[in-house]
Scaffold this motif. Structure first.
Motif, mmCIF file in Angstrom:
data_model
loop_
_atom_site.group_PDB
_atom_site.id
_atom_site.type_symbol
_atom_site.label_atom_id
_atom_site.label_comp_id
_atom_site.label_asym_id
_atom_site.label_seq_id
_atom_site.Cartn_x
_atom_site.Cartn_y
_atom_site.Cartn_z
ATOM 1 N N SER A 5 0.833 -1.208 0.000
ATOM 2 C CA SER A 5 0.000 0.000 0.000
ATOM 3 C C SER A 5 0.864 1.253 0.000
ATOM 4 O O SER A 5 0.348 2.356 -0.124
ATOM 5 C CB SER A 5 -0.933 0.011 1.213
ATOM 6 O OG SER A 5 -0.206 -0.053 2.423
ATOM 7 N N GLY A 6 2.183 1.075 0.151
ATOM 8 C CA GLY A 6 3.103 2.195 0.065
ATOM 9 C C GLY A 6 3.461 2.513 -1.371
ATOM 10 O O GLY A 6 2.983 1.875 -2.319
ATOM 11 N N SER A 7 4.345 3.486 -1.546
ATOM 12 C CA SER A 7 4.706 3.959 -2.881
ATOM 13 C C SER A 7 6.219 4.083 -3.021
ATOM 14 O O SER A 7 6.953 4.132 -2.028
ATOM 15 C CB SER A 7 4.047 5.316 -3.160
ATOM 16 O OG SER A 7 2.636 5.207 -3.129
ATOM 17 N N ASN A 8 6.653 4.128 -4.271
ATOM 18 C CA ASN A 8 8.063 4.353 -4.602
ATOM 19 C C ASN A 8 8.969 3.263 -4.029
ATOM 20 O O ASN A 8 10.081 3.536 -3.575
ATOM 21 C CB ASN A 8 8.518 5.731 -4.111
ATOM 22 C CG ASN A 8 7.697 6.844 -4.726
ATOM 23 O OD1 ASN A 8 7.686 7.038 -5.929
ATOM 24 N ND2 ASN A 8 6.963 7.563 -3.877
ATOM 25 N N ASN A 9 8.490 2.021 -4.087
ATOM 26 C CA ASN A 9 9.271 0.880 -3.617
ATOM 27 C C ASN A 9 9.759 0.051 -4.803
ATOM 28 O O ASN A 9 9.144 0.049 -5.874
ATOM 29 C CB ASN A 9 8.418 -0.006 -2.707
ATOM 30 C CG ASN A 9 7.955 0.718 -1.463
ATOM 31 O OD1 ASN A 9 8.753 1.056 -0.608
ATOM 32 N ND2 ASN A 9 6.648 0.984 -1.372
#
Length: 485
Positions: A120-124
């Motif tokens: 659900s996070g970003s920029n990974n």
């Protein structure tokens, strides 16, 4: 050499204030995750880690200083995260990544009670991992997850007990935009190889490059399950109105029970370039109901589908494919049509896709040089049709100082890139940020077989983490760059 370089990196990162932690038990891992800070590296020793409960990753890195979860450089085998003792339940996602700016590499996730990894996070960046025998999609993105890159990962044999659900990869429901899958394989998942069905998000764009979806809709034992069985489900929604824009480059859909490339009421824009579809229930299926906004198909081939293909959309741009311009695509055009090659051939040491003969064009095929320039690398007068460009150029089996393409790394001014070519090649060199955006692009170089090297200067690169990509017409090799002041 490897140990000397590891000691150098530990000392260097300590001077920068970054920590490096080695873990060998689940509890050590939990402790390291709970205190991780931007720039930190958590090394996982080889072995089987038996988890009785799920866990979350929620501490953020920052742009330029990702937090890394990596296999220890001394490992001989890969760490296995085994969640098979957990009950099947929608609340039992094995790993939840709600944080931003992480690099997770080289882990095998097995037997989750729901998703193997939920982002659900970003920029990974998720690199060279596998997800198998989970009770829902192996890797899923949702809750606004955006600008993530999944690189060189596998997802297979995922199925629920009701025998109707579980995809290989899923960027769906309420996912964000800008997510990319590069060099990934999805096979024998009960439902779809990739699922883009939306509920709660609209007008997002997902990109798929050099991805293989094959034999989805089958169970591990080879029987057909109750799932949809698509290779790439481009979209769809409950109200038949939502747009999931999708871009496919150099992808394969083969032997899937239902559709290879599936419309499923997607109202977005779909682009398919240099892709190959073989022996699916229907290779390419874009229906005339709940019609897509636009459909572009170029330089692609379709062979031995169970039903006739359909290419409906409000606007279409379908040219230079294996069924047009008087061309006839048949088995004689290919060196092999053995789908099992896609599954049994091992990945290369750097995690990139294996070299296979499946749907490789034979010498003399009229599909060679029959395409149109769409911005992808090609050899000869014009692009070939299908996912794989022919020619003798190749970066097969790059040999570099141990497992490192460049040294020193990290570097502040310049780094030496050293490699060995089996044969002469025209090589392109590019630098990407970890979200898949190209930062630098250098002129192509004609290089001789044997040992080669060049110096890469830092130039305008700010401090941070990048991917160095060496590419020719048949493949690519990637290495992580770390620049510091």
């Amino acid at each position: 050499m490897k140990r000397t370089l590891l000691l150098f990196l530990i000392l260097f990162n300590c001077l920068l204030g970054f920590s490096q932690t080695t873990v060998s038990t689940p509890q050590m891992l939990f402790t390291a995750l709970s205190s991780a800070s931007p720039g930190d590296i958590i090394y996982v020793m080889e072995g089987t880690y038996n988890f009785t409960s799920k866990f979350s990753i929620n501490r953020n890195g920052v742009n330029g200083n990702l937090i890394s979860l990596l296999p220890h450089p001394d490992n001989i085998s890969r760490p296995l995260f085994d969640f098979s003792s957990m009950a099947e339940s929608s609340s039992n996602r094995a790993i939840t990544l709600s944080a931003n700016y992480w690099h997770i590499k080289g882990l095998d996730v097995f037997g989750a009670g729901d998703n193997g990894l939920f982002i659900s996070g970003s920029n990974n960046l998720i690199e060279f991992c596998s997800f198998s025998e989970c009770k829902d999609s192996g890797l899923q993105m949702g809750n606004g997850a955006a600008n993530n890159t999944v690189l060189n990962c596998d997802s297979y044999n995922n199925a629920d007990s009701l025998v109707e659900n579980a995809d290989g990869f899923a960027c769906k429901l309420d996912a964000g935009t800008g997510n990319k899958f590069i060099g990934c394989r999805a096979w024998q998942n009960l439902d779809d190889g990739w699922d883009g069905y939306l509920r709660g998000a609209d007008n997002i764009t997902t990109t798929y490059e050099n991805c293989w979806a094959f034999r989805n809709g089958y169970l591990k034992n080879g029987t057909i399950g109750g799932g949809d069985g698509n290779g790439f489900k481009t979209g769809g929604s409950d109200d038949k109105l939502l747009k999931h824009n999708a871009i496919y480059k150099n992808c394969i859909a083969a032997g899937n029970v239902f559709d290879g490339f599936d419309h499923n009421s997607n109202r977005g824009n779909v682009e398919i370039y240099n892709c190959s579809a073989y022996s699916n229930g229907r290779n390419i299926s874009f229906s005339s109901t709940n019609i897509a906004s636009s459909l572009t198909i170029k330089n692609s081939v379709s062979l031995s589908g169970g039903s006739n293909d359909s290419y409906n959309a409000t606007a279409t741009d379908i040219t230079n494919n294996g069924w047009q311009n008087g061309l006839v695509t048949n088995s004689a055009d290919f060196e092999s049509l053995d789908i099992t090659e896609l599954m049994t051939a091992p990945r290369k040491v750097d995690g990139s896709l294996p070299d296979v003969n499946f749907m490789r064009l034979t010498v003399g095929s009229d599909l060679i040089d029959a395409g149109i320039d769409v911005g992808l690398p090609f050899n000869g007068a014009a692009p070939d049709l299908g996912y794989l460009e022919t020619g003798t150029l190749g970066i097969n089996n790059i040999l570099v100082n141990g497992s490192f393409v460049n040294y020193p790394n990290p570097f502040s001014t310049e780094t030496n890139v050293v490699f060995n070519l089996k044969q002469s090649s025209q090589l392109s060199v590019s630098v990407y940020n970890l979200m898949g955006v190209k930062i630098l692009d250098f002129d192509k170089k004609d290089l001789a077989a044997g040992n080669n090297s060049f110096v890469l200067k830092r130039n305008e690169l700010s401090s941070g983490n990048y991917l160095l990509v060496l590419m020719d017409n048949e493949g690519q090799s990637n290495s992580k760059l770390i620049t510091v002041k």
